[in-house]
Scaffold this motif. Structure first.
Motif, PDB file in Angstrom:
ATOM      1  N   LYS A 174      55.183  49.917  40.907  1.00 46.36           N
ATOM      2  CA  LYS A 174      54.481  49.260  41.274  1.00 46.36           C
ATOM      3  C   LYS A 174      53.266  49.323  41.427  1.00 46.36           C
ATOM      4  CE  LYS A 174      56.510  48.944  46.028  1.00 46.36           C
ATOM      5  NZ  LYS A 174      56.844  49.944  47.566  1.00 46.36           N
ATOM      6  N   THR A 175      52.507  51.120  40.677  1.00 46.89           N
ATOM      7  CA  THR A 175      51.636  50.494  39.776  1.00 46.89           C
ATOM      8  C   THR A 175      51.548  50.279  38.330  1.00 46.89           C
ATOM      9  OG1 THR A 175      52.144  53.512  40.715  1.00 46.89           O
ATOM     10  CG2 THR A 175      50.103  52.782  38.842  1.00 46.89           C
ATOM     11  N   LEU A 176      52.240  49.964  37.936  1.00 44.87           N
ATOM     12  CA  LEU A 176      52.195  48.964  36.881  1.00 44.87           C
ATOM     13  C   LEU A 176      51.781  48.148  37.173  1.00 44.87           C
ATOM     14  CD1 LEU A 176      52.473  49.302  33.165  1.00 44.87           C
ATOM     15  CD2 LEU A 176      55.019  48.487  34.152  1.00 44.87           C
ATOM     16  N   GLU A 177      52.185  47.539  38.104  1.00 45.06           N
ATOM     17  CA  GLU A 177      51.833  46.182  38.329  1.00 45.06           C
ATOM     18  C   GLU A 177      49.923  45.750  38.565  1.00 45.06           C
ATOM     19  OE1 GLU A 177      56.051  44.712  40.019  1.00 45.06           O
ATOM     20  OE2 GLU A 177      54.250  44.625  41.201  1.00 45.06           O
ATOM     21  N   SER A 178      49.795  46.763  39.180  1.00 41.79           N
ATOM     22  CA  SER A 178      48.660  47.013  39.960  1.00 41.79           C
ATOM     23  C   SER A 178      47.322  46.975  38.492  1.00 41.79           C
ATOM     24  CB  SER A 178      47.967  48.223  41.173  1.00 41.79           C
ATOM     25  OG  SER A 178      48.730  49.367  40.895  1.00 41.79           O
ATOM     26  N   MET A 179      48.000  47.716  37.420  1.00 42.39           N
ATOM     27  CA  MET A 179      47.357  47.965  36.605  1.00 42.39           C
ATOM     28  C   MET A 179      46.874  46.928  36.133  1.00 42.39           C
ATOM     29  SD  MET A 179      48.529  52.373  34.959  1.00 42.39           S
ATOM     30  CE  MET A 179      47.696  52.373  33.849  1.00 42.39           C
ATOM     31  N   GLN A 180      48.274  46.109  35.790  1.00 32.61           N
ATOM     32  CA  GLN A 180      47.846  44.812  35.161  1.00 32.61           C
ATOM     33  C   GLN A 180      46.740  44.239  35.683  1.00 32.61           C
ATOM     34  OE1 GLN A 180      51.903  43.120  35.255  1.00 32.61           O
ATOM     35  NE2 GLN A 180      52.615  43.992  33.069  1.00 32.61           N
ATOM     36  N   SER A 181      46.704  43.940  37.078  1.00 32.34           N
ATOM     37  CA  SER A 181      45.948  43.316  37.589  1.00 32.34           C
ATOM     38  C   SER A 181      44.471  43.780  37.641  1.00 32.34           C
ATOM     39  CB  SER A 181      46.231  43.565  38.837  1.00 32.34           C
ATOM     40  OG  SER A 181      46.219  44.150  39.790  1.00 32.34           O
ATOM     41  N   ILE A 182      44.299  44.890  37.620  1.00 32.11           N
ATOM     42  CA  ILE A 182      43.247  45.488  36.745  1.00 32.11           C
ATOM     43  C   ILE A 182      42.772  45.736  35.830  1.00 32.11           C
ATOM     44  CG2 ILE A 182      42.137  47.961  36.889  1.00 32.11           C
ATOM     45  CD1 ILE A 182      43.920  48.970  38.940  1.00 32.11           C
ATOM     46  N   GLU A 183      43.558  45.784  34.798  1.00 32.30           N
ATOM     47  CA  GLU A 183      43.055  45.046  33.203  1.00 32.30           C
ATOM     48  C   GLU A 183      42.608  43.687  33.000  1.00 32.30           C
ATOM     49  OE1 GLU A 183      42.161  45.768  29.012  1.00 32.30           O
ATOM     50  OE2 GLU A 183      43.315  47.231  30.940  1.00 32.30           O
ATOM     51  N   GLU A 184      43.475  42.951  34.281  1.00 33.34           N
ATOM     52  CA  GLU A 184      43.245  41.354  33.857  1.00 33.34           C
ATOM     53  C   GLU A 184      40.935  41.342  35.053  1.00 33.34           C
ATOM     54  OE1 GLU A 184      47.020  39.330  34.540  1.00 33.34           O
ATOM     55  OE2 GLU A 184      45.941  39.201  36.371  1.00 33.34           O
ATOM     56  N   GLU A 185      40.649  42.226  35.777  1.00 31.23           N
ATOM     57  CA  GLU A 185      39.762  42.340  36.820  1.00 31.23           C
ATOM     58  C   GLU A 185      38.880  43.005  35.152  1.00 31.23           C
ATOM     59  OE1 GLU A 185      41.275  42.326  41.224  1.00 31.23           O
ATOM     60  OE2 GLU A 185      39.897  43.911  40.119  1.00 31.23           O
ATOM     61  N   VAL A 186      39.481  43.856  34.689  1.00 28.52           N
ATOM     62  CA  VAL A 186      38.607  44.378  33.664  1.00 28.52           C
ATOM     63  C   VAL A 186      37.576  42.889  32.154  1.00 28.52           C
ATOM     64  CG1 VAL A 186      38.107  45.801  32.109  1.00 28.52           C
ATOM     65  CG2 VAL A 186      39.493  46.877  33.842  1.00 28.52           C
ATOM     66  N   ARG A 195      34.212  41.601  31.631  1.00 28.41           N
ATOM     67  CA  ARG A 195      34.015  41.945  30.340  1.00 28.41           C
ATOM     68  C   ARG A 195      32.672  41.037  30.068  1.00 28.41           C
ATOM     69  NH1 ARG A 195      38.666  45.519  27.350  1.00 28.41           N
ATOM     70  NH2 ARG A 195      37.635  47.791  27.736  1.00 28.41           N
ATOM     71  N   LYS A 196      34.479  39.666  29.693  1.00 32.76           N
ATOM     72  CA  LYS A 196      33.753  38.124  29.642  1.00 32.76           C
ATOM     73  C   LYS A 196      32.347  38.079  30.750  1.00 32.76           C
ATOM     74  CE  LYS A 196      37.661  35.800  28.981  1.00 32.76           C
ATOM     75  NZ  LYS A 196      38.990  34.419  28.798  1.00 32.76           N
ATOM     76  N   GLU A 197      32.173  37.921  31.736  1.00 32.01           N
ATOM     77  CA  GLU A 197      31.286  37.839  32.551  1.00 32.01           C
ATOM     78  C   GLU A 197      29.578  38.457  32.008  1.00 32.01           C
ATOM     79  OE1 GLU A 197      32.925  37.213  36.979  1.00 32.01           O
ATOM     80  OE2 GLU A 197      31.599  39.120  36.557  1.00 32.01           O
ATOM     81  N   LYS A 198      30.215  39.994  31.440  1.00 35.95           N
ATOM     82  CA  LYS A 198      28.483  40.482  30.842  1.00 35.95           C
ATOM     83  C   LYS A 198      28.664  40.522  29.745  1.00 35.95           C
ATOM     84  CE  LYS A 198      28.138  45.822  28.636  1.00 35.95           C
ATOM     85  NZ  LYS A 198      29.048  46.654  28.734  1.00 35.95           N
ATOM     86  N   SER A 199      29.695  40.332  28.650  1.00 39.56           N
ATOM     87  CA  SER A 199      29.236  39.299  27.488  1.00 39.56           C
ATOM     88  C   SER A 199      28.505  38.132  27.159  1.00 39.56           C
ATOM     89  CB  SER A 199      30.402  39.289  25.980  1.00 39.56           C
ATOM     90  OG  SER A 199      31.215  37.845  27.116  1.00 39.56           O
ATOM     91  N   GLU A 200      28.656  37.457  28.684  1.00 38.99           N
ATOM     92  CA  GLU A 200      27.543  36.198  29.016  1.00 38.99           C
ATOM     93  C   GLU A 200      26.859  36.312  29.693  1.00 38.99           C
ATOM     94  OE1 GLU A 200      31.799  33.583  29.866  1.00 38.99           O
ATOM     95  OE2 GLU A 200      30.208  33.839  31.783  1.00 38.99           O
ATOM     96  N   LEU A 201      26.482  37.340  30.659  1.00 40.89           N
ATOM     97  CA  LEU A 201      25.497  38.283  30.994  1.00 40.89           C
ATOM     98  C   LEU A 201      24.543  38.531  30.152  1.00 40.89           C
ATOM     99  CD1 LEU A 201      23.322  38.552  33.154  1.00 40.89           C
ATOM    100  CD2 LEU A 201      24.891  40.814  34.115  1.00 40.89           C
ATOM    101  N   GLU A 202      25.007  39.059  28.851  1.00 43.05           N
ATOM    102  CA  GLU A 202      23.957  39.421  27.926  1.00 43.05           C
ATOM    103  C   GLU A 202      23.283  38.753  26.711  1.00 43.05           C
ATOM    104  OE1 GLU A 202      26.196  43.954  27.148  1.00 43.05           O
ATOM    105  OE2 GLU A 202      26.785  42.562  25.712  1.00 43.05           O
TER     106      GLU A 202
END
Length: 493
Positions: free
Chosen positions: A448-460, A464-471
Motif C-alpha cells: 500500500k505504501t509503495l502504491e501511494s509512493m508511486q502516486s506521489i511520484e506522479e504528482e511530483v 516539476r513540469k508545471e514548475k519548468s513551464e512557470l520558469e
C-alpha cells in the motif's frame, strides 16, 4: 412401525429387526452413549457426536413412541462418552468414560429415577484408574469392570470389582492367561459364575476371540466357539436373555458388521439371527442394545451408532423363545487335566465286576484284574506326562507373553515420545504460521505504501513540469519587460 395399539409388539415376527416410527422431536444422533431400559422406557445418557461429548438424558417410551428429556433437579452430569450405566435399585449408576472432567480414578455417579437428583457416590478401597471403553457387568450386588483405555491412551486388561453394598473397590488377581489389553469389547455373565469377554480392539488390532473368567476360581480360559464365524469387531453391543447372548453391530473402522449374532452360552454355539444391508444403522460402531420386558416377554431395543454418519433411530427385535439348557462348566486346560486324573484314580479304586459263570480258572481272573490295573496306571502316567507337557507349554507361553508385554511397553513408550515430538512440532508450526501471518500483513502495508509512493511520484513529476513551464513563462516575461523599457527611454529622451 407406528404405535397403533398398546400391544403393538405382539404382532412382530420373531428374530427380525423393525424400525419404530417416532412421534415428535428426536434426540441428537450419537454413538458411544449408555443405555438401559426400565419399566418400558429406554434411557439414553451422553455419548459423542463430531468429537463433542454429550451430557443430555433422553427417554423413549416404548408404548407411546415419544421421546422426552429429563432435566435434573440437582447435581450436574458431565458430558461423557464410552461410559457404562447399570440399574441398581431405583437408581441409574453412571461409571467411567472419557470426559473433559479430568479425574485420575473411576468416578461413580447416580441418577435417582424418582427425584431426578444426580450426584457423585463416594467409593473406597483400591480405585481403578480412569478409563473409557471398558465393560461393566452386574454380578449379584457387585460390579465387575474389565479393560478399557485410560486418558493417556494406555490399553488395559485389569479386572476390578465394586461392592455396591459397601461401595468398596478391589482388584482381582486372576490366574492363567488374561485377554490381551483392549477396549470397546462386550461382556456378559453366565450361570452366575462365568464372565465372558468378546471382541474389542487395540490401537491396531480388532479381536474376535472369546475369553471366560471363572468367578469362583478366578481362572481365565479361552474356549473355542462352534457354529457361525465371528468376524473381528469393536464397538459392538450385547445383551443376555437366559442362556443366549445377543450381539449387534460393531466394526473395524472400515465397515460395519451387518450380522446380529446369538451365542448360546451353554453350548458355546454361535448362530446368525439377522443380517442387514449396506450402511444400515444396525451395522454401526458405538450403538447400544438393551432388553425390554413388555407384558412378560423380552424384546431387544437398539439405538444410535456411527457407520459413516451418526444415527438416532430406534429398532426392536422380538427374539424367538428358546429352550433353557443346563449351564456348561467351562474349565481351563489345567483344570481339565486335573479332572481327568481324578476320574482315572476313581476308576482305579472302583471294584470290577467279573463274570465267573463260564470260567473256573482263578489265574485268569487275577490276570484280568492285573491287566486292568496296569492299563489304568498307564493312563494315569500318560495323563501325568500330558500335564507336564501342558505346564511346560504354559511356561513357554507365559514367557512369550512377558516378552510381548515388554515389546508393547516399548512401543507405547516410543508412541508417547513421538506424540510429544508431534505436539512440539505442532506448536512450532502454529508459531511459524503466526509469524507468517504477521509478515503477510507487513507486506500488504508495504505494498500500500509503495502504491501511494508511486502516486506521489506522479504528482511530483506533474509539479516539476508545471514548475519548468512557470520558469519558462517567467523568463519570457522578463525579456519582454526589458525590451519595452528601452523603447520608452528612447521616446522620452
Amino acid at each position: 412401525m407406528g404405535s397403533d395399539g398398546q400391544n403393538w409388539y405382539l404382532g412382530l415376527s420373531y428374530d427380525q429387526w423393525v424400525p419404530l416410527s417416532v412421534a415428535g422431536p428426536t434426540p441428537a444422533a450419537r454413538y458411544k452413549h449408555a443405555a438401559v431400559t426400565v419399566d418400558g422406557k429406554l434411557y439414553i445418557i451422553g455419548g459423542s457426536r463430531n468429537g463433542r461429548y454429550l451430557s443430555d438424558i433422553q427417554v423413549f417410551d416404548l408404548k407411546s413412541f415419544t421421546w422426552s428429556t429429563i432435566k435434573l433437579k440437582s447435581g450436574v452430569l458431565p458430558a461423557t462418552s464410552g461410559h457404562n450405566m447399570i440399574l441398581w435399585e431405583n437408581k441409574l449408576l453412571f461409571l467411567a468414560g472419557h470426559s473433559k472432567d479430568v479425574s485420575d480414578t473411576v468416578t461413580v455417579r447416580f441418577i435417582d429415577l424418582q427425584s431426578y437428583e444426580c450426584g457423585v457416590i463416594e467409593t473406597f478401597g483400591k480405585l481403578p484408574v480412569a478409563r473409557g471403553g471398558q465393560s461393566v457387568t452386574l454380578f449379584g450386588s457387585k460390579l465387575i469392570m474389565f479393560g478399557g483405555e485410560d486418558q493417556h491412551r494406555r490399553l488395559l486388561n485389569d479386572t476390578s470389582v465394586l461392592d455396591l453394598e459397601t461401595m468398596t473397590w478391589s482388584t482381582v488377581e486372576t490366574m492363567q492367561t488374561s485377554p490381551a489389553p483392549r477396549f470397546d469389547h462386550t461382556a456378559a455373565l453366565h450361570a452366575d459364575r462365568y464372565l465372558l469377554i468378546l471382541g474389542g480392539c487395540s490401537h491396531s488390532i480388532f479381536f474376535n476371540d472369546l475369553h471366560v473368567l471363572d468367578l469362583e476360581t478366578m481362572e481365565w480360559s479361552q474356549p473355542q466357539l462352534q457354529g457361525d464365524l465371528v468376524s473381528p469387531r469393536a464397538g459392538h453391543a450385547g445383551v443376555t436373555i437366559g442362556d443366549n447372548w445377543y450381539i449387534v453391530g460393531g466394526g473395524d473402522n472400515k465397515s460395519g458388521v451387518p450380522e446380529t449374532l446369538m451365542l448360546n452360552m451353554s453350548k458355546l454355539v454361535v448362530s446368525v439371527l439377522a443380517t442387514v444391508k449396506g450402511r444400515d444403522p444396525l451395522a454401526s460402531e458405538g450403538l447400544s442394545v438393551s432388553s425390554a420386558s413388555l407384558d412378560g416377554e423380552n424384546f431387544l431395543v437398539a439405538f444410535g451408532g456411527y457407520n459413516g454418519k451418526y444415527n438416532n433411530e430406534v429398532y426392536v427385535m422380538r427374539p424367538k423363545p428358546r429352550d433353557v439348557l443346563h449351564p456348561k462348566i467351562l474349565q481351563s486346560p489345567a483344570a481339565e487335566a486335573a479332572a481327568a486324573s481324578v476320574r482315572a484314580a476313581y476308576a482305579l479304586t472302583k471294584p470290577e465286576k467279573l463274570d465267573l459263570s463260564e470260567r473256573e480258572d482263578s489265574s485268569f481272573k487275577e490276570v484280568h484284574v492285573d491287566n486292568t490295573q496296569q492299563s489304568l496306571l498307564a493312563e494315569i502316567s500318560a495323563l501325568g506326562e500330558q500335564k507336564k507337557a501342558l505346564e511346560s507349554s504354559l511356561a513357554d507361553i507365559r514367557a512369550e507373553n512377558a516378552d510381548l508385554r515388554n515389546k508393547i511397553e516399548d512401543v507405547n513408550t516410543t508412541h508417547a515420545d513421538l506424540s510429544k515430538e508431534l505436539q512440539s512440532v505442532q506448536g512450532q508450526l502454529i508459531s511459524e504460521r503466526s509469524r507468517c501471518a504477521k509478515l503477510e500483513a507487513q507486506i500488504a502495508e508495504l505494498q500500500k505504501t509503495l502504491e501511494s509512493m508511486q502516486s506521489i511520484e506522479e504528482e511530483v513529476q506533474v509539479l516539476r513540469k508545471e514548475k519548468s513551464e512557470l520558469e519558462r513563462d517567467m523568463d519570457a516575461s522578463s525579456v519582454q519587460k526589458q525590451g519595452s523599457g528601452g523603447a520608452w527611454k528612447w521616446i522620452t529622451g
